[in-house]
Design a protein around this motif. Structure first.
Motif, PDB file in Angstrom:
ATOM      1  N   HIS A 120     -33.325  57.172 -51.557  1.00 49.62           N
ATOM      2  CA  HIS A 120     -33.342  57.943 -50.306  1.00 49.62           C
ATOM      3  C   HIS A 120     -33.516  59.427 -50.600  1.00 49.62           C
ATOM      4  O   HIS A 120     -34.333  60.110 -49.973  1.00 49.62           O
ATOM      5  N   GLY A 121     -32.741  59.935 -51.568  1.00 43.33           N
ATOM      6  CA  GLY A 121     -32.823  61.352 -51.901  1.00 43.33           C
ATOM      7  C   GLY A 121     -34.161  61.745 -52.486  1.00 43.33           C
ATOM      8  O   GLY A 121     -34.752  62.756 -52.087  1.00 43.33           O
ATOM      9  N   ILE A 122     -34.661  60.958 -53.432  1.00 38.09           N
ATOM     10  CA  ILE A 122     -35.952  61.275 -54.062  1.00 38.09           C
ATOM     11  C   ILE A 122     -37.073  61.233 -53.043  1.00 38.09           C
ATOM     12  O   ILE A 122     -37.913  62.134 -52.978  1.00 38.09           O
ATOM     13  N   TYR A 123     -37.079  60.170 -52.234  1.00 44.07           N
ATOM     14  CA  TYR A 123     -38.121  60.042 -51.210  1.00 44.07           C
ATOM     15  C   TYR A 123     -38.033  61.196 -50.207  1.00 44.07           C
ATOM     16  O   TYR A 123     -39.039  61.803 -49.843  1.00 44.07           O
ATOM     17  N   GLY A 124     -36.806  61.493 -49.760  1.00 48.98           N
ATOM     18  CA  GLY A 124     -36.624  62.551 -48.773  1.00 48.98           C
ATOM     19  C   GLY A 124     -37.046  63.913 -49.285  1.00 48.98           C
ATOM     20  O   GLY A 124     -37.682  64.696 -48.569  1.00 48.98           O
ATOM     21  N   ILE A 125     -36.713  64.220 -50.540  1.00 37.86           N
ATOM     22  CA  ILE A 125     -37.105  65.501 -51.130  1.00 37.86           C
ATOM     23  C   ILE A 125     -38.618  65.614 -51.190  1.00 37.86           C
ATOM     24  O   ILE A 125     -39.210  66.635 -50.814  1.00 37.86           O
ATOM     25  N   GLY A 126     -39.278  64.551 -51.655  1.00 38.61           N
ATOM     26  CA  GLY A 126     -40.743  64.561 -51.729  1.00 38.61           C
ATOM     27  C   GLY A 126     -41.383  64.678 -50.362  1.00 38.61           C
ATOM     28  O   GLY A 126     -42.340  65.453 -50.169  1.00 38.61           O
ATOM     29  N   TYR A 127     -40.863  63.936 -49.396  1.00 36.12           N
ATOM     30  CA  TYR A 127     -41.432  63.933 -48.045  1.00 36.12           C
ATOM     31  C   TYR A 127     -41.283  65.295 -47.379  1.00 36.12           C
ATOM     32  O   TYR A 127     -42.242  65.826 -46.795  1.00 36.12           O
ATOM     33  N   ARG A 128     -40.101  65.876 -47.483  1.00 36.62           N
ATOM     34  CA  ARG A 128     -39.878  67.188 -46.865  1.00 36.62           C
ATOM     35  C   ARG A 128     -40.698  68.273 -47.574  1.00 36.62           C
ATOM     36  O   ARG A 128     -41.214  69.192 -46.917  1.00 36.62           O
ATOM     37  N   ALA A 129     -40.831  68.170 -48.879  1.00 34.79           N
ATOM     38  CA  ALA A 129     -41.642  69.147 -49.609  1.00 34.79           C
ATOM     39  C   ALA A 129     -43.095  69.088 -49.151  1.00 34.79           C
ATOM     40  O   ALA A 129     -43.751  70.127 -48.964  1.00 34.79           O
ATOM     41  N   LEU A 130     -43.602  67.889 -48.943  1.00 33.22           N
ATOM     42  CA  LEU A 130     -44.988  67.730 -48.469  1.00 33.22           C
ATOM     43  C   LEU A 130     -45.153  68.270 -47.051  1.00 33.22           C
ATOM     44  O   LEU A 130     -46.196  68.832 -46.711  1.00 33.22           O
ATOM     45  N   GLN A 131     -44.120  68.114 -46.229  1.00 33.32           N
ATOM     46  CA  GLN A 131     -44.180  68.675 -44.870  1.00 33.32           C
ATOM     47  C   GLN A 131     -44.234  70.198 -44.912  1.00 33.32           C
ATOM     48  O   GLN A 131     -45.008  70.824 -44.179  1.00 33.32           O
ATOM     49  N   ILE A 132     -43.410  70.802 -45.750  1.00 29.99           N
ATOM     50  CA  ILE A 132     -43.388  72.263 -45.853  1.00 29.99           C
ATOM     51  C   ILE A 132     -44.712  72.790 -46.397  1.00 29.99           C
ATOM     52  O   ILE A 132     -45.222  73.835 -45.961  1.00 29.99           O
ATOM     53  N   MET A 133     -45.313  72.052 -47.325  1.00 25.69           N
ATOM     54  CA  MET A 133     -46.605  72.466 -47.900  1.00 25.69           C
ATOM     55  C   MET A 133     -47.772  72.203 -46.953  1.00 25.69           C
ATOM     56  O   MET A 133     -48.882  72.653 -47.204  1.00 25.69           O
ATOM     57  N   GLY A 134     -47.525  71.467 -45.866  1.00 18.41           N
ATOM     58  CA  GLY A 134     -48.574  71.202 -44.898  1.00 18.41           C
ATOM     59  C   GLY A 134     -49.376  69.946 -45.154  1.00 18.41           C
ATOM     60  O   GLY A 134     -50.326  69.652 -44.421  1.00 18.41           O
TER      61      GLY A 134
END
Length: 200
Positions: free
Chosen positions: A112-126
């Motif tokens: 959950h944490g790894i997926y969430g970190i990656g997903y949110r990072a991709l959202q911030i990067m656009g």
């Protein structure tokens, strides 16, 4: 040097080292879980501080109070699970039952944490849009808080649970099996996340 005389001493030292590591790991799980339980308990009791860190739709939902009561219960149980593994070390049948729960918790929380970190990072990067369009700091501050605070908590909780189980094992073979089970569980969690299923 008398090898027969030194063998029990070596075993005792190894057992002492294992017990010390298990104690540290158990209390680390307890402290980390309870520290995250407290804000959930506060929100369950209708506290308002910190709600700005969350997605507005979640904190405004009719299930918000129940979500926090359930989370408080799960986190408290996780914390005392860490303590239980220290003091129930000699009750093998119960310890092994708890290990199955710990392995599942490790897999779910870490993935959950790894997926969430990656997903949110991709959202911030656009690379991925939020529910309401491209990331905007003023409108989507919760995405940043998820990335920096909430998702890392899950990842660290999962790692601590994995370390707890590893410290419980006292033989290299058992530790290899434990590491393999946790790794497979995390990979399954990540794969289910990628296909749109998240367990927490």
């Amino acid at each position: 040097m008398d090898m027969k005389a030194s063998a029990p001493d070596l075993r005792m030292r190894a057992q002492t080292g294992r017990s010390r590591s298990l104690t540290w790991a158990g209390y680390a799980v307890f402290v980390w879980s309870i520290a995250y339980m407290l804000p959930h308990l506060y929100w369950a009791l209708d506290g308002k501080v910190g709600l700005s860190l969350l997605k507005p739709e979640i904190s405004a939902s009719s299930e918000w109070e129940m979500i926090n009561w359930v989370a408080s219960g799960i986190l408290t149980a996780a914390g005392f699970l860490g303590i239980a593994m220290i003091y129930l070390e000699k009750r093998k049948w119960l310890s092994w039952s708890l290990l199955a729960i710990i392995c599942a918790g490790c897999a779910v929380a870490t993935s959950h944490g790894i997926y969430g970190i990656g997903y949110r990072a991709l959202q911030i990067m656009g690379a991925i849009e939020t529910d309401s369009g491209p990331f905007d700091m003023k409108q989507h501050a919760y995405v940043l808080w998820d990335l920096l605070l909430f998702e890392p908590w899950f990842a660290i909780e999962g790692i601590l649970l994995g370390v707890l189980g590893w410290c419980f094992m006292n033989k290299p073979r058992g530790r290899r099996i434990w590491s393999t089970l946790c790794t497979v569980g995390v990979l399954v969690g990540l794969i289910t996340g990628l296909i749109g299923v998240r367990f927490a």
